[in-house]
Design a protein around this motif. Sequence first.
Motif, PDB file in Angstrom:
ATOM      1  N   UNK A 254      12.691  30.863   3.494  1.00  0.00           N
ATOM      2  CA  UNK A 254      13.982  30.385   4.163  1.00  0.00           C
ATOM      3  C   UNK A 254      14.502  29.417   3.037  1.00  0.00           C
ATOM      4  N   UNK A 255      13.783  28.407   2.569  1.00  0.00           N
ATOM      5  CA  UNK A 255      14.071  27.467   1.604  1.00  0.00           C
ATOM      6  C   UNK A 255      14.810  27.850   0.383  1.00  0.00           C
ATOM      7  N   UNK A 256      14.232  28.799  -0.231  1.00  0.00           N
ATOM      8  CA  UNK A 256      14.614  29.655  -1.575  1.00  0.00           C
ATOM      9  C   UNK A 256      16.004  30.423  -1.315  1.00  0.00           C
ATOM     10  N   UNK A 257      16.229  30.824   0.158  1.00  0.00           N
ATOM     11  CA  UNK A 257      17.359  31.748   0.376  1.00  0.00           C
ATOM     12  C   UNK A 257      18.660  30.901   0.660  1.00  0.00           C
ATOM     13  N   UNK A 258      18.262  29.727   1.096  1.00  0.00           N
ATOM     14  CA  UNK A 258      19.532  28.860   1.712  1.00  0.00           C
ATOM     15  C   UNK A 258      20.655  28.816   0.579  1.00  0.00           C
ATOM     16  N   UNK A 259      20.371  28.678  -0.573  1.00  0.00           N
ATOM     17  CA  UNK A 259      21.712  28.420  -1.466  1.00  0.00           C
ATOM     18  C   UNK A 259      22.623  29.729  -1.439  1.00  0.00           C
ATOM     19  N   UNK A 260      21.718  30.957  -1.363  1.00  0.00           N
ATOM     20  CA  UNK A 260      22.379  32.119  -1.299  1.00  0.00           C
ATOM     21  C   UNK A 260      23.197  32.555  -0.097  1.00  0.00           C
ATOM     22  N   UNK A 261      22.809  31.839   0.919  1.00  0.00           N
ATOM     23  CA  UNK A 261      23.301  32.244   2.255  1.00  0.00           C
ATOM     24  C   UNK A 261      24.349  31.077   2.826  1.00  0.00           C
ATOM     25  N   UNK A 262      23.945  29.872   2.907  1.00  0.00           N
ATOM     26  CA  UNK A 262      24.750  28.945   3.544  1.00  0.00           C
ATOM     27  C   UNK A 262      25.919  28.532   2.439  1.00  0.00           C
ATOM     28  N   UNK A 263      26.820  27.934   3.014  1.00  0.00           N
ATOM     29  CA  UNK A 263      28.042  27.478   2.066  1.00  0.00           C
ATOM     30  C   UNK A 263      27.969  25.941   2.020  1.00  0.00           C
ATOM     31  N   UNK A 264      28.243  25.407   0.945  1.00  0.00           N
ATOM     32  CA  UNK A 264      28.331  23.710   0.826  1.00  0.00           C
ATOM     33  C   UNK A 264      29.400  23.356   1.524  1.00  0.00           C
ATOM     34  N   UNK A 265      29.213  22.165   2.390  1.00  0.00           N
ATOM     35  CA  UNK A 265      30.233  21.687   2.957  1.00  0.00           C
ATOM     36  C   UNK A 265      29.906  21.207   4.440  1.00  0.00           C
ATOM     37  N   UNK A 266      29.316  20.117   4.635  1.00  0.00           N
ATOM     38  CA  UNK A 266      28.833  19.431   5.874  1.00  0.00           C
ATOM     39  C   UNK A 266      29.833  18.709   6.510  1.00  0.00           C
ATOM     40  N   UNK A 267      30.680  18.703   7.556  1.00  0.00           N
ATOM     41  CA  UNK A 267      31.430  17.607   8.126  1.00  0.00           C
ATOM     42  C   UNK A 267      30.858  16.385   8.330  1.00  0.00           C
ATOM     43  N   UNK A 268      31.482  15.426   7.962  1.00  0.00           N
ATOM     44  CA  UNK A 268      31.030  14.088   8.187  1.00  0.00           C
ATOM     45  C   UNK A 268      31.795  12.908   8.526  1.00  0.00           C
ATOM     46  N   UNK A 269      31.204  11.836   9.428  1.00  0.00           N
ATOM     47  CA  UNK A 269      32.048  10.557   9.482  1.00  0.00           C
ATOM     48  C   UNK A 269      31.435   9.672   8.823  1.00  0.00           C
ATOM     49  N   UNK A 270      31.866   9.257   7.606  1.00  0.00           N
ATOM     50  CA  UNK A 270      31.419   7.901   6.904  1.00  0.00           C
ATOM     51  C   UNK A 270      31.820   6.544   7.474  1.00  0.00           C
ATOM     52  N   UNK A 271      31.164   5.606   7.924  1.00  0.00           N
ATOM     53  CA  UNK A 271      31.557   4.305   8.318  1.00  0.00           C
ATOM     54  C   UNK A 271      31.222   3.326   7.538  1.00  0.00           C
ATOM     55  N   UNK A 272      32.174   2.197   7.027  1.00  0.00           N
ATOM     56  CA  UNK A 272      31.780   1.317   6.279  1.00  0.00           C
ATOM     57  C   UNK A 272      32.376  -0.115   6.751  1.00  0.00           C
ATOM     58  N   UNK A 273      31.693  -1.173   6.573  1.00  0.00           N
ATOM     59  CA  UNK A 273      32.133  -2.447   7.301  1.00  0.00           C
ATOM     60  C   UNK A 273      31.321  -3.639   6.474  1.00  0.00           C
ATOM     61  N   UNK A 274      32.017  -4.776   5.981  1.00  0.00           N
ATOM     62  CA  UNK A 274      31.297  -5.614   5.358  1.00  0.00           C
ATOM     63  C   UNK A 274      30.905  -6.785   6.375  1.00  0.00           C
ATOM     64  N   UNK A 275      31.372  -6.906   7.604  1.00  0.00           N
ATOM     65  CA  UNK A 275      30.894  -7.593   8.383  1.00  0.00           C
ATOM     66  C   UNK A 275      30.040  -7.091   9.594  1.00  0.00           C
ATOM     67  N   UNK A 276      29.990  -5.826   9.793  1.00  0.00           N
ATOM     68  CA  UNK A 276      28.963  -5.411  10.823  1.00  0.00           C
ATOM     69  C   UNK A 276      28.258  -4.310  10.269  1.00  0.00           C
ATOM     70  N   UNK A 277      26.926  -4.649   9.463  1.00  0.00           N
ATOM     71  CA  UNK A 277      26.234  -3.547   8.965  1.00  0.00           C
ATOM     72  C   UNK A 277      25.502  -2.838   9.849  1.00  0.00           C
ATOM     73  N   UNK A 278      25.364  -3.034  11.078  1.00  0.00           N
ATOM     74  CA  UNK A 278      24.758  -1.977  11.878  1.00  0.00           C
ATOM     75  C   UNK A 278      25.543  -1.024  12.221  1.00  0.00           C
ATOM     76  N   UNK A 279      26.748  -1.006  12.020  1.00  0.00           N
ATOM     77  CA  UNK A 279      27.440   0.065  12.253  1.00  0.00           C
ATOM     78  C   UNK A 279      27.717   1.115  11.068  1.00  0.00           C
ATOM     79  N   UNK A 280      27.308   0.448   9.621  1.00  0.00           N
ATOM     80  CA  UNK A 280      27.510   1.246   8.607  1.00  0.00           C
ATOM     81  C   UNK A 280      26.762   2.534   8.554  1.00  0.00           C
ATOM     82  N   UNK A 281      27.062   3.651   8.153  1.00  0.00           N
ATOM     83  CA  UNK A 281      26.503   4.749   8.066  1.00  0.00           C
ATOM     84  C   UNK A 281      26.792   6.104   8.184  1.00  0.00           C
ATOM     85  N   UNK A 282      26.209   7.132   7.906  1.00  0.00           N
ATOM     86  CA  UNK A 282      26.806   8.647   8.221  1.00  0.00           C
ATOM     87  C   UNK A 282      26.715   9.101   9.618  1.00  0.00           C
ATOM     88  N   UNK A 283      27.714   9.525  10.367  1.00  0.00           N
ATOM     89  CA  UNK A 283      27.637  10.094  11.640  1.00  0.00           C
ATOM     90  C   UNK A 283      27.838  11.351  11.656  1.00  0.00           C
TER      91      UNK A 283
END
Length: 483
Positions: A254-283
């Motif tokens: 399966x791992x060897x076949x992933x690049x041939x089958x799945x397309x690159x591009x995963x939807x994401x929300x990135x959050x950045x904040x200098x005052x609130x590091x607890x909410x920083x990250x990928x959602x």
Amino acid sequence: MNKPFNRKRALALLGLSLGCAFSAQAVKIKIVNADLPGVGFNDTTPVAPVGGNEGTTLGAQRMNVYLNVAKKWAKHLPEGGPDILVNADWPALTCSSTSATLGSAGANSVWRDFPNAPYPGTWYSSALANTLAGADLDEGTEPEINSHFNVNLGQPGCLDGTSFYLGLDGNAPSNTVNFAVVLMHEVGHGLGFQALTSGSSGARISDGVNAYPAQWERWMYDNTAGKTWLDMTDAERKASAVNPRNLVWVGANVTASVPAVLKKGTPELLVKSTENPAIVGTYQVGAASFGPTLATRIKAPIGRVIDQADGKTGLACNPLTGDNAALVAGRIALVDRGTCAFTIKVKNAQDAGAVGVIVADNTAGGPPAGMSGTDATITIPSVRITLDDGAKLKAVLTGDVRMSDNVKGILHVNKDQYAGADAQGRALLYTPNPYQSGSSVSHYDTIAFRNLLMEPAINSDLPVYRVTPPKDLTLPLLQDIGW
């Protein structure tokens, strides 16, 4: 050899008739008609030929599709194995006016420590066990696979008006479900695309004395726990089964076949904040079916809508005014799910000047589902996040403009990650929270794109009869477990 696990059949196997066998060199798949007279495969309702299916009754057309699918699947299986008997019938399965269980299938029995077993003390589905052993381990006394299909589909109260398409050509009309695709999926489960170890409890199958792992366990790796199911306790496996988008398949094929089958591009929300590091990250997000995609990167502060009397909730079901309108203008609006359609919320935010929308779920669980709806006037992207992630953001975003300006959101597609795989390129298994019996763990994740045959829900764009790369990842997984 042991066979302590038998799945109960919906109908007694009395007066069975065998369908045709296929493929003289590959393994033969035989369909066992377990329906009562006048039911399912024995339904004598006259029908006209459709899509290359020349059957003249409803039951005959149903069987013709199954025989054709058996022929297609047999071509992918090793030569010289014993026959595979597939028990098939048409009971009433779970459904409502808007949703339905189309079918279900699985191994009739499991075996361990048989001749040529790749791993000792390990359960294998009966069809695979027979093939590896080179013999029918129960000497032909039981079918290897049980399969059931919803006899009420399309009737009032059961996905109203949506029937199975019984053509063989793959040209299913938009108001139908292609029966051939459903059959390809269910036979895949019966051949071994099935976790066997309980996801709801984490418990292994016992022979009455000891419990043993299933073959799937050695290829199921939890990125959070950092171990496979083979190395977990029951409690750890139970937790892993509801760890959204963190359980991956690590089999080499399966791992060897992933690049041939799945397309690159995963939807994401990135959050950045200098005052609130607890909410920083990928959602994790569920993308909307309306409006533009996330192909164009949107970066802006996040402005939270609070328009309800409780002072905590922002439904955006009415046009945004005053502080709310000012807060979302030029920003990504954070609103709450509930009361009105997703399209209404997004359009109201758009009219107030928002450049994007985040909808926080109002029910627990994950991963976040997509958002449905139609409105051609929506020109900004929108996504859905989980209740927990929404609460994390709302704890910081209290409606204050200064704080909003310190919390930046980025809506985008991560082009470095395959849709349906983790960052290391390993295919994701379906692990929603809460656990979904019959779906969790034993399917690929719904975020996969291209869409895969072995996702928990059928997709209209699936190519018929395709189980191999570059179209699909079904056969590579079966090869990982021993086929």
